[in-house]
Design a protein around this motif. Sequence first.
Motif, PDB file in Angstrom:
ATOM      1  N   LEU A  11       5.361  16.685  34.041  1.00 35.23           N
ATOM      2  CA  LEU A  11       4.803  16.604  35.422  1.00 35.23           C
ATOM      3  C   LEU A  11       5.959  16.408  36.450  1.00 35.23           C
ATOM      4  O   LEU A  11       5.642  16.905  37.546  1.00 35.23           O
ATOM      5  N   ARG A  12       6.943  15.440  36.187  1.00 33.21           N
ATOM      6  CA  ARG A  12       8.050  15.204  37.217  1.00 33.21           C
ATOM      7  C   ARG A  12       8.752  16.240  37.137  1.00 33.21           C
ATOM      8  O   ARG A  12       9.290  17.019  38.184  1.00 33.21           O
ATOM      9  N   LYS A  14       8.058  19.566  36.821  1.00 35.59           N
ATOM     10  CA  LYS A  14       7.070  20.606  37.450  1.00 35.59           C
ATOM     11  C   LYS A  14       7.216  20.466  38.745  1.00 35.59           C
ATOM     12  O   LYS A  14       7.323  21.460  39.836  1.00 35.59           O
ATOM     13  N   LYS A  15       7.234  19.144  39.220  1.00 35.16           N
ATOM     14  CA  LYS A  15       7.547  18.778  40.919  1.00 35.16           C
ATOM     15  C   LYS A  15       8.995  18.888  41.411  1.00 35.16           C
ATOM     16  O   LYS A  15       9.221  18.870  42.535  1.00 35.16           O
ATOM     17  N   SER A  16       9.914  19.140  40.238  1.00 38.33           N
ATOM     18  CA  SER A  16      11.358  19.420  40.636  1.00 38.33           C
ATOM     19  C   SER A  16      11.951  18.109  41.216  1.00 38.33           C
ATOM     20  O   SER A  16      12.455  18.198  42.250  1.00 38.33           O
ATOM     21  N   ILE A  17      11.439  16.986  40.856  1.00 41.91           N
ATOM     22  CA  ILE A  17      11.978  15.601  41.291  1.00 41.91           C
ATOM     23  C   ILE A  17      12.784  15.027  40.395  1.00 41.91           C
ATOM     24  O   ILE A  17      12.441  14.967  38.967  1.00 41.91           O
ATOM     25  N   LEU A  22      10.865   9.966  41.553  1.00 40.75           N
ATOM     26  CA  LEU A  22       9.554   9.630  41.518  1.00 40.75           C
ATOM     27  C   LEU A  22       9.342   8.157  41.423  1.00 40.75           C
ATOM     28  O   LEU A  22       8.213   7.581  42.024  1.00 40.75           O
ATOM     29  N   TYR A  54      -0.206  10.966  42.494  1.00 44.94           N
ATOM     30  CA  TYR A  54       0.867  11.679  43.019  1.00 44.94           C
ATOM     31  C   TYR A  54       0.693  13.246  42.430  1.00 44.94           C
ATOM     32  O   TYR A  54       0.759  13.977  42.999  1.00 44.94           O
ATOM     33  N   PHE A  55       0.461  13.042  40.763  1.00 39.88           N
ATOM     34  CA  PHE A  55       0.538  14.419  40.306  1.00 39.88           C
ATOM     35  C   PHE A  55      -0.701  15.261  40.397  1.00 39.88           C
ATOM     36  O   PHE A  55      -0.921  16.181  39.920  1.00 39.88           O
ATOM     37  N   GLU A  56      -1.769  14.500  40.974  1.00 37.64           N
ATOM     38  CA  GLU A  56      -3.275  15.133  41.066  1.00 37.64           C
ATOM     39  C   GLU A  56      -3.720  15.582  39.776  1.00 37.64           C
ATOM     40  O   GLU A  56      -4.187  16.389  39.526  1.00 37.64           O
TER      41      GLU A  56
END
Length: 141
Positions: A11-12, A14-17, A22, A54-56
């Motif tokens: 998930l992290r 996927k958000k490119s962070i 995070l 945050y990740f919904e």
Amino acid sequence: MATTAERIKQLRKKKSISQSELAALIGVKNNTVSTWERGTRKPDFEALDLLSDYFEVSFEYILGSSDKEEARVKPTQKELDTLALSSIADEIKEITEKYSRLSDKSQKMIDALINATYHLEKQCDELKGETFKIEVTLIQD
């Protein structure tokens, strides 16, 4: 299904962070996200709640008990209670494992500290009102 560690990392990314980004976004220490992604610790209830927002995604998706990447549905009180107790159980397990490895002398010191603190708070009427039942299963190697 994926593990909690794999899901958080997935998930992290996927958000490119980064892990530190995070951590800052959800208000935990920088190395906390790393311990989650290595699988050495699981997020506690509060962190799981923040990650879910945050990740919904649902708690179940983050925990790896569901492969459906669906939006989070507000959990029922029973689900919240179950997750909270699960988090407490993990903490108790970790503390118990550490305690069991201590010397007899150190265990006696800890027992004395707990008993003295309990009696002091009881005497001052400062004990918390909540209680819960713990069941222990002994497993021998």
